[in-house]
Design a protein around this motif. Structure first.
Motif, mmCIF file in Angstrom:
data_model
loop_
_atom_site.group_PDB
_atom_site.id
_atom_site.type_symbol
_atom_site.label_atom_id
_atom_site.label_comp_id
_atom_site.label_asym_id
_atom_site.label_seq_id
_atom_site.Cartn_x
_atom_site.Cartn_y
_atom_site.Cartn_z
ATOM 1 N N THR A 287 -13.372 15.995 -1.542
ATOM 2 C CA THR A 287 -14.498 15.114 -1.864
ATOM 3 C C THR A 287 -14.352 14.448 -3.232
ATOM 4 O OG1 THR A 287 -15.762 16.988 -2.766
ATOM 5 C CG2 THR A 287 -16.086 16.445 -0.436
ATOM 6 N N ASN A 288 -13.219 14.663 -3.897
ATOM 7 C CA ASN A 288 -13.041 14.145 -5.245
ATOM 8 C C ASN A 288 -12.146 12.917 -5.236
ATOM 9 O OD1 ASN A 288 -11.589 14.107 -8.036
ATOM 10 N ND2 ASN A 288 -13.433 15.326 -8.345
ATOM 11 N N LYS A 289 -12.635 11.794 -5.737
ATOM 12 C CA LYS A 289 -11.881 10.538 -5.697
ATOM 13 C C LYS A 289 -10.643 10.581 -6.577
ATOM 14 C CE LYS A 289 -15.762 7.557 -4.440
ATOM 15 N NZ LYS A 289 -16.594 6.389 -4.831
ATOM 16 N N ARG A 290 -10.707 11.270 -7.706
ATOM 17 C CA ARG A 290 -9.552 11.345 -8.578
ATOM 18 C C ARG A 290 -8.403 12.086 -7.890
ATOM 19 N NH1 ARG A 290 -10.067 14.140 -14.346
ATOM 20 N NH2 ARG A 290 -11.518 12.418 -14.685
ATOM 21 N N PHE A 291 -8.753 13.136 -7.146
ATOM 22 C CA PHE A 291 -7.697 13.851 -6.427
ATOM 23 C C PHE A 291 -6.983 12.913 -5.468
ATOM 24 C CE2 PHE A 291 -6.331 15.901 -2.489
ATOM 25 C CZ PHE A 291 -5.340 16.729 -2.992
ATOM 26 N N TRP A 292 -7.741 12.088 -4.752
ATOM 27 C CA TRP A 292 -7.103 11.180 -3.795
ATOM 28 C C TRP A 292 -6.286 10.112 -4.492
ATOM 29 C CZ3 TRP A 292 -6.280 12.716 0.779
ATOM 30 C CH2 TRP A 292 -7.160 13.628 1.378
ATOM 31 N N GLN A 293 -6.665 9.762 -5.711
ATOM 32 C CA GLN A 293 -5.865 8.807 -6.472
ATOM 33 C C GLN A 293 -4.502 9.416 -6.815
ATOM 34 O OE1 GLN A 293 -7.987 7.197 -9.807
ATOM 35 N NE2 GLN A 293 -6.422 5.678 -10.287
ATOM 36 N N VAL A 460 5.343 0.426 -6.384
ATOM 37 C CA VAL A 460 4.430 -0.456 -7.116
ATOM 38 C C VAL A 460 2.985 0.035 -6.962
ATOM 39 C CG1 VAL A 460 3.463 -2.788 -7.194
ATOM 40 C CG2 VAL A 460 5.938 -2.464 -6.959
ATOM 41 N N LEU A 461 2.601 0.407 -5.743
ATOM 42 C CA LEU A 461 1.251 0.926 -5.513
ATOM 43 C C LEU A 461 1.023 2.202 -6.324
ATOM 44 C CD1 LEU A 461 -1.466 1.086 -4.035
ATOM 45 C CD2 LEU A 461 -0.271 2.201 -2.130
ATOM 46 N N ALA A 462 1.993 3.112 -6.300
ATOM 47 C CA ALA A 462 1.843 4.368 -7.035
ATOM 48 C C ALA A 462 1.721 4.117 -8.540
ATOM 49 C CB ALA A 462 3.033 5.279 -6.746
ATOM 50 N N PHE A 463 2.483 3.167 -9.059
ATOM 51 C CA PHE A 463 2.419 2.856 -10.495
ATOM 52 C C PHE A 463 1.024 2.365 -10.878
ATOM 53 C CE2 PHE A 463 2.952 -0.212 -13.998
ATOM 54 C CZ PHE A 463 3.508 0.623 -14.961
ATOM 55 N N ILE A 464 0.436 1.504 -10.054
ATOM 56 C CA ILE A 464 -0.916 1.001 -10.336
ATOM 57 C C ILE A 464 -1.928 2.149 -10.333
ATOM 58 C CG2 ILE A 464 -2.781 -0.456 -9.440
ATOM 59 C CD1 ILE A 464 -0.582 -2.314 -8.333
ATOM 60 N N LEU A 465 -1.820 3.044 -9.365
ATOM 61 C CA LEU A 465 -2.744 4.180 -9.293
ATOM 62 C C LEU A 465 -2.585 5.110 -10.487
ATOM 63 C CD1 LEU A 465 -2.434 5.028 -5.481
ATOM 64 C CD2 LEU A 465 -4.405 4.006 -6.635
ATOM 65 N N LEU A 466 -1.355 5.318 -10.948
ATOM 66 C CA LEU A 466 -1.127 6.203 -12.092
ATOM 67 C C LEU A 466 -1.678 5.611 -13.380
ATOM 68 C CD1 LEU A 466 2.527 7.395 -11.362
ATOM 69 C CD2 LEU A 466 0.479 8.828 -11.411
ATOM 70 N N VAL A 467 -1.462 4.324 -13.588
ATOM 71 C CA VAL A 467 -1.936 3.675 -14.816
ATOM 72 C C VAL A 467 -3.455 3.743 -14.924
ATOM 73 C CG1 VAL A 467 -2.144 1.445 -15.982
ATOM 74 C CG2 VAL A 467 0.062 2.170 -15.066
ATOM 75 N N THR A 468 -4.147 3.606 -13.803
ATOM 76 C CA THR A 468 -5.616 3.588 -13.814
ATOM 77 C C THR A 468 -6.232 4.975 -13.644
ATOM 78 O OG1 THR A 468 -5.636 3.149 -11.419
ATOM 79 C CG2 THR A 468 -5.675 1.245 -12.908
ATOM 80 N N MET A 469 -5.431 6.029 -13.567
ATOM 81 C CA MET A 469 -5.929 7.388 -13.326
ATOM 82 C C MET A 469 -6.398 8.038 -14.627
ATOM 83 S SD MET A 469 -3.777 10.635 -11.855
ATOM 84 C CE MET A 469 -2.816 10.794 -13.371
#
Length: 480
Positions: A287-293, A460-469
């Protein structure tokens, strides 16, 4: 809005941490020397399981020569890993967190030994093909323990200042196992070429009858040569299977004799604290959005990477690169990444709150190096052996230590959720991605070019998710 939701989720996790953590100050902590034995045994299990999973990729050309398998068949052999991982991950995570390391790891070692043993029963098709499928299934069933127990081992046996290093040493040994598969496979089961009859250079007159008789003789010789090559290849594959089974059986017996559960005294304050109830921890994660990121960033990139690597020879041979060159790429690149992995891990253990920074830098390098490699493979850039080796070497350097950094990051963020359920929920995403990737490869006529561009897109998708995490480190806070 998304950031606000993440912050609320983080507050809920933090409140759970405050409610659960209660470490008696008088409780003694102790670091045992036998932690290195535990690390070695588990690492060998992990590496052998990975090597068996990837075994058919490095000898794809020879295996197709011996049994007439297609790229789709070889993809399915690899795909049994994620197919069996996904439905059994929750069961294995419960077993890890409730019964401890011994039951799970010894059971997994037994499955790997059994999976490699069944392939030794027969070498003739179609029975052998069926046995290989069964062996890959049994080996795949051990995958959740091999991938999911890494942070569990480091947390249970190692102090806070060694956890990332321990996880990385395990990953390095796994890399050595995969390297061994890339090197030993083509060495034991090399490609074999046979000469064909050729009348185009004959200058003297040959009557039509002689041509027909010569053609029949040529066909018989060619058929006999192909049959001989097939038999040699099948026997080579069986020798490879016998050796693999011997190693797996020996490891299982050693772990059966001695592979203990957690030590009498914990190595760190966080290891001494109780973990959340299995169901409560699972509910927090899903249920945690950060985990899914974190999970999506890890899953789409490493899942595609692992599936792409497992079919490296299939991909490269479509572009005129031999099985031998493909195996050399895998060997040299993996070997070169070991030093970088250990260096990154030691620095990360000293700078404990910078895991996100390390991941962002490595993923930036990964995008550039993989784009270079893909442009070489598809022929956009002039192809040369030097460029191929350098670009693939940079690809592996950019991957150095990525898995352990993700494992430790997610466990730090969601402590005191148990490490078993945390990491298996994370690595399940990797296997879902690999399942989809290898499933697409099984489609007749799909080709291989798409594999390379999909790999770039996922990074590229993973890099965007990591930068905004957002970064968090609950477990380190407890230990400090």
């Amino acid at each position: 809005m998304a950031t606000r939701d993440m912050d609320k989720s983080s507050v809920r996790v933090a409140s759970v941490v405050n409610d659960v953590i209660s470490v008696p100050e008088a409780r003694a902590l102790h670091v045992y020397k036998r932690r290195w034995y535990i690390l070695l045994m588990f690492s060998l299990l992990d590496s052998i399981q990975a090597a068996v999973w990837i075994q058919w990729g490095p000898i794809a050309a020879a295996a197709e020569q011996a049994y007439g398998w297609t790229d789709g068949t070889l993809a399915l052999f690899a795909n049994w890993g994620p197919i069996t991982f996904i439905p059994t991950a929750l069961l294995w995570s419960w077993l890890l967190d409730s019964k401890g390391l011994r039951t799970s790891c010894v059971g997994a070692a037994g499955l790997v030994a059994l999976g490699t043993g069944v392939r030794c029963l027969c070498k003739d098709p179609p029975v052998f093909t069926a046995l290989v499928h069964l062996g890959q299934i049994l080996n795949g069933l051990a995958g959740p323990v091999a991938m999911g127990a890494v942070p569990k081992v480091s947390s249970v046996w190692f102090p806070a200042a060694e956890r990332t290093t321990a996880s990385t040493v395990m990953a390095v040994i796994v890399g050595l196992g995969v390297t061994a598969a890339f090197y030993i496979g083509p060495l034991v089961v090399p490609e074999i070429t046979s000469d064909r009859c050729n009348f185009t250079n004959v200058t003297r007159y040959i009557s039509p009858g002689q041509v027909r008789r010569g053609a029949r003789t040529c066909n018989r010789r060619h058929h006999d040569a192909r049959h001989e090559v097939t038999e040699i290849q099948r026997q080579n594959i069986m020798y490879y299977n016998y050796g693999t089974f011997g190693v797996c059986a020996a490891l299982f017996l050693v772990m059966l004799v001695y592979f203990p559960n957690p030590p009498p005294k914990p190595p760190s304050a966080s290891a001494a604290t109780p973990r959340l109830d299995y169901r409560k921890g699972l509910r927090i994660l899903v249920t945690n959005k950060r985990f899914w990121q974190i999970a999506v960033a890890y899953g789409v990139s490493t899942g595609t990477r692992d599936a792409w690597s497992s079919m490296l020879d299939v991909n490269l041979k479509a572009h005129g690169i031999s099985q031998e060159d493909a195996s050399h790429l895998g060997v040299y690149a993996t070997a070169g990444a070991i030093v970088v992995s250990l260096t990154v891990a030691r620095v990360a253990d000293y700078v404990k709150t910078r895991h996100k920074t390390f991941l962002c830098v490595q993923y930036g390098l990964a995008i550039v190096s993989r784009l270079w490699l893909v442009l070489l493979i598809v022929g956009t850039l002039p192809q040369s052996t030097v460029s191929m080796y350098v670009s693939y070497g940079l690809v592996d350097l950019s991957n150095a230590g990525v898995g352990p950094l993700f494992y430790e990051t997610v466990c730090e963020t969601y402590y005191p959720v148990a490490e078993g359920i945390t990491n298996l929920c994370l690595t399940t995403q990797n296997n879902i991605t690999a399942l989809i990737f290898l499933g697409i490869l099984s489609v007749p006529g799909i080709g291989t070019v798409w594999m390379n561009w999909l790999l770039i897109a996922t990074y590229v998708l993973a890099f965007i998710l990591l930068v905004t995490m957002p970064a968090a480190h609950s477990r380190i806070d407890v230990d400090q």
